[in-house]
Design a protein around this motif. Structure first.
Motif, PDB file in Angstrom:
ATOM      1  N   MET A  34       0.873  -1.161   0.000  1.00  0.00           N
ATOM      2  CA  MET A  34       0.000   0.000   0.000  1.00  0.00           C
ATOM      3  C   MET A  34       0.917   1.219   0.000  1.00  0.00           C
ATOM      4  O   MET A  34       1.921   1.247   0.727  1.00  0.00           O
ATOM      5  N   GLU A  35       0.569   2.205  -0.803  1.00  0.00           N
ATOM      6  CA  GLU A  35       1.495   3.312  -1.032  1.00  0.00           C
ATOM      7  C   GLU A  35       0.808   4.664  -0.926  1.00  0.00           C
ATOM      8  O   GLU A  35      -0.382   4.791  -1.221  1.00  0.00           O
ATOM      9  N   TRP A  36       1.589   5.658  -0.557  1.00  0.00           N
ATOM     10  CA  TRP A  36       1.171   7.057  -0.595  1.00  0.00           C
ATOM     11  C   TRP A  36       2.072   7.786  -1.587  1.00  0.00           C
ATOM     12  O   TRP A  36       3.299   7.671  -1.523  1.00  0.00           O
ATOM     13  N   TYR A  37       1.436   8.512  -2.478  1.00  0.00           N
ATOM     14  CA  TYR A  37       2.124   9.377  -3.423  1.00  0.00           C
ATOM     15  C   TYR A  37       1.713  10.818  -3.144  1.00  0.00           C
ATOM     16  O   TYR A  37       0.719  11.082  -2.464  1.00  0.00           O
ATOM     17  N   ARG A  38       2.457  11.741  -3.721  1.00  0.00           N
ATOM     18  CA  ARG A  38       2.051  13.141  -3.678  1.00  0.00           C
ATOM     19  C   ARG A  38       2.448  13.830  -4.973  1.00  0.00           C
ATOM     20  O   ARG A  38       3.389  13.416  -5.646  1.00  0.00           O
ATOM     21  N   GLN A  39       1.712  14.860  -5.281  1.00  0.00           N
ATOM     22  CA  GLN A  39       2.013  15.665  -6.468  1.00  0.00           C
ATOM     23  C   GLN A  39       1.907  17.127  -6.107  1.00  0.00           C
ATOM     24  O   GLN A  39       0.815  17.617  -5.782  1.00  0.00           O
ATOM     25  N   GLU A  46       5.103  11.701  -7.091  1.00  0.00           N
ATOM     26  CA  GLU A  46       6.200  10.918  -6.551  1.00  0.00           C
ATOM     27  C   GLU A  46       5.716  10.010  -5.435  1.00  0.00           C
ATOM     28  O   GLU A  46       4.810  10.346  -4.680  1.00  0.00           O
ATOM     29  N   LEU A  47       6.374   8.852  -5.344  1.00  0.00           N
ATOM     30  CA  LEU A  47       6.088   7.921  -4.263  1.00  0.00           C
ATOM     31  C   LEU A  47       6.708   8.449  -2.981  1.00  0.00           C
ATOM     32  O   LEU A  47       7.903   8.765  -2.947  1.00  0.00           O
ATOM     33  N   VAL A  48       5.908   8.550  -1.937  1.00  0.00           N
ATOM     34  CA  VAL A  48       6.374   9.085  -0.663  1.00  0.00           C
ATOM     35  C   VAL A  48       6.707   7.970   0.317  1.00  0.00           C
ATOM     36  O   VAL A  48       7.747   7.998   0.978  1.00  0.00           O
ATOM     37  N   ALA A  49       5.805   7.000   0.415  1.00  0.00           N
ATOM     38  CA  ALA A  49       5.987   5.927   1.393  1.00  0.00           C
ATOM     39  C   ALA A  49       5.212   4.703   0.942  1.00  0.00           C
ATOM     40  O   ALA A  49       4.208   4.817   0.232  1.00  0.00           O
ATOM     41  N   ARG A  50       5.688   3.549   1.378  1.00  0.00           N
ATOM     42  CA  ARG A  50       4.982   2.309   1.088  1.00  0.00           C
ATOM     43  C   ARG A  50       5.115   1.378   2.287  1.00  0.00           C
ATOM     44  O   ARG A  50       6.060   1.462   3.069  1.00  0.00           O
ATOM     45  N   ILE A  51       4.124   0.501   2.384  1.00  0.00           N
ATOM     46  CA  ILE A  51       4.149  -0.482   3.450  1.00  0.00           C
ATOM     47  C   ILE A  51       3.725  -1.818   2.870  1.00  0.00           C
ATOM     48  O   ILE A  51       2.752  -1.900   2.117  1.00  0.00           O
ATOM     49  N   ILE A  69       4.048   5.621   7.802  1.00  0.00           N
ATOM     50  CA  ILE A  69       2.949   4.923   7.133  1.00  0.00           C
ATOM     51  C   ILE A  69       2.591   3.692   7.961  1.00  0.00           C
ATOM     52  O   ILE A  69       3.478   3.024   8.518  1.00  0.00           O
ATOM     53  N   SER A  70       1.302   3.425   8.057  1.00  0.00           N
ATOM     54  CA  SER A  70       0.841   2.241   8.784  1.00  0.00           C
ATOM     55  C   SER A  70      -0.415   1.715   8.103  1.00  0.00           C
ATOM     56  O   SER A  70      -1.042   2.409   7.310  1.00  0.00           O
ATOM     57  N   THR A  90       3.621  20.665   0.734  1.00  0.00           N
ATOM     58  CA  THR A  90       2.360  21.034   0.113  1.00  0.00           C
ATOM     59  C   THR A  90       2.170  20.266  -1.183  1.00  0.00           C
ATOM     60  O   THR A  90       3.037  20.280  -2.063  1.00  0.00           O
ATOM     61  N   ALA A  91       1.052  19.558  -1.279  1.00  0.00           N
ATOM     62  CA  ALA A  91       0.791  18.722  -2.443  1.00  0.00           C
ATOM     63  C   ALA A  91      -0.582  18.086  -2.314  1.00  0.00           C
ATOM     64  O   ALA A  91      -1.225  18.180  -1.260  1.00  0.00           O
ATOM     65  N   VAL A  92      -1.005  17.447  -3.387  1.00  0.00           N
ATOM     66  CA  VAL A  92      -2.148  16.543  -3.304  1.00  0.00           C
ATOM     67  C   VAL A  92      -1.584  15.163  -2.983  1.00  0.00           C
ATOM     68  O   VAL A  92      -0.667  14.700  -3.667  1.00  0.00           O
ATOM     69  N   TYR A  93      -2.110  14.548  -1.956  1.00  0.00           N
ATOM     70  CA  TYR A  93      -1.636  13.242  -1.517  1.00  0.00           C
ATOM     71  C   TYR A  93      -2.619  12.154  -1.974  1.00  0.00           C
ATOM     72  O   TYR A  93      -3.827  12.281  -1.789  1.00  0.00           O
ATOM     73  N   TYR A  94      -2.052  11.101  -2.567  1.00  0.00           N
ATOM     74  CA  TYR A  94      -2.843  10.011  -3.128  1.00  0.00           C
ATOM     75  C   TYR A  94      -2.475   8.673  -2.480  1.00  0.00           C
ATOM     76  O   TYR A  94      -1.301   8.382  -2.268  1.00  0.00           O
ATOM     77  N   CYS A  95      -3.493   7.900  -2.248  1.00  0.00           N
ATOM     78  CA  CYS A  95      -3.324   6.517  -1.821  1.00  0.00           C
ATOM     79  C   CYS A  95      -3.360   5.647  -3.075  1.00  0.00           C
ATOM     80  O   CYS A  95      -4.143   5.910  -3.997  1.00  0.00           O
ATOM     81  N   SER A  96      -2.532   4.614  -3.104  1.00  0.00           N
ATOM     82  CA  SER A  96      -2.476   3.791  -4.304  1.00  0.00           C
ATOM     83  C   SER A  96      -2.005   2.383  -3.971  1.00  0.00           C
ATOM     84  O   SER A  96      -1.318   2.157  -2.965  1.00  0.00           O
TER      85      SER A  96
END
Length: 114
Positions: A34-39, A46-51, A69-70, A90-96
């Motif tokens: 499971m990942e969090w990205y931001r733009q 860009e990929l910020v974190a993954r678990i 990330i959890s 500052t960005a839009v954060y996306y779950c992916s």
């Protein structure tokens, strides 16, 4: 088809904290990562974190030590705890996540004021 919905965005001052939940419409257990990205404005996503499903985490250098990330498989939810926020966060954060296809949430805007 799974759906992700992010929440928790908003305006926060530099140095502040926000937790972003991402709720899935079905079990996230089958997603290995499971990942969090931001733009950010004018920049590539860009990929910020993954678990991983086993709880192993990874972060980009710019957020290490500040973001966590959890995942809660029982609640079908992934979280991104963000501390010591900076204006450059500052960005839009996306779950992916990927499971044969890449699935994205609609994103949540986070604005960090200086």
């Amino acid at each position: 088809q799974v759906q992700f919905v992010e929440s928790g965005g908003g305006l926060v001052q530099a140095g502040g904290s926000l937790r972003l939940p991402c709720a899935a419409s079905e079990s996230i257990f089958s997603f290995h990562f499971m990942e969090w990205y931001r733009q950010a404005p004018g920049k590539q996503r860009e990929l910020v974190a993954r678990i991983s499903s086993g709880g192993t985490t990874a972060y980009i250098d710019s957020v290490k030590g500040r973001f966590t990330i959890s995942r809660d498989n029982a609640k079908n939810t992934v979280y991104l705890q963000r501390n010591s926020l900076k204006p450059e966060d500052t960005a839009v954060y996306y779950c992916s996540a990927y499971r044969g296809s890449r699935y994205w949430g609609p994103g949540t805007q986070v604005t960090v004021s200086s």
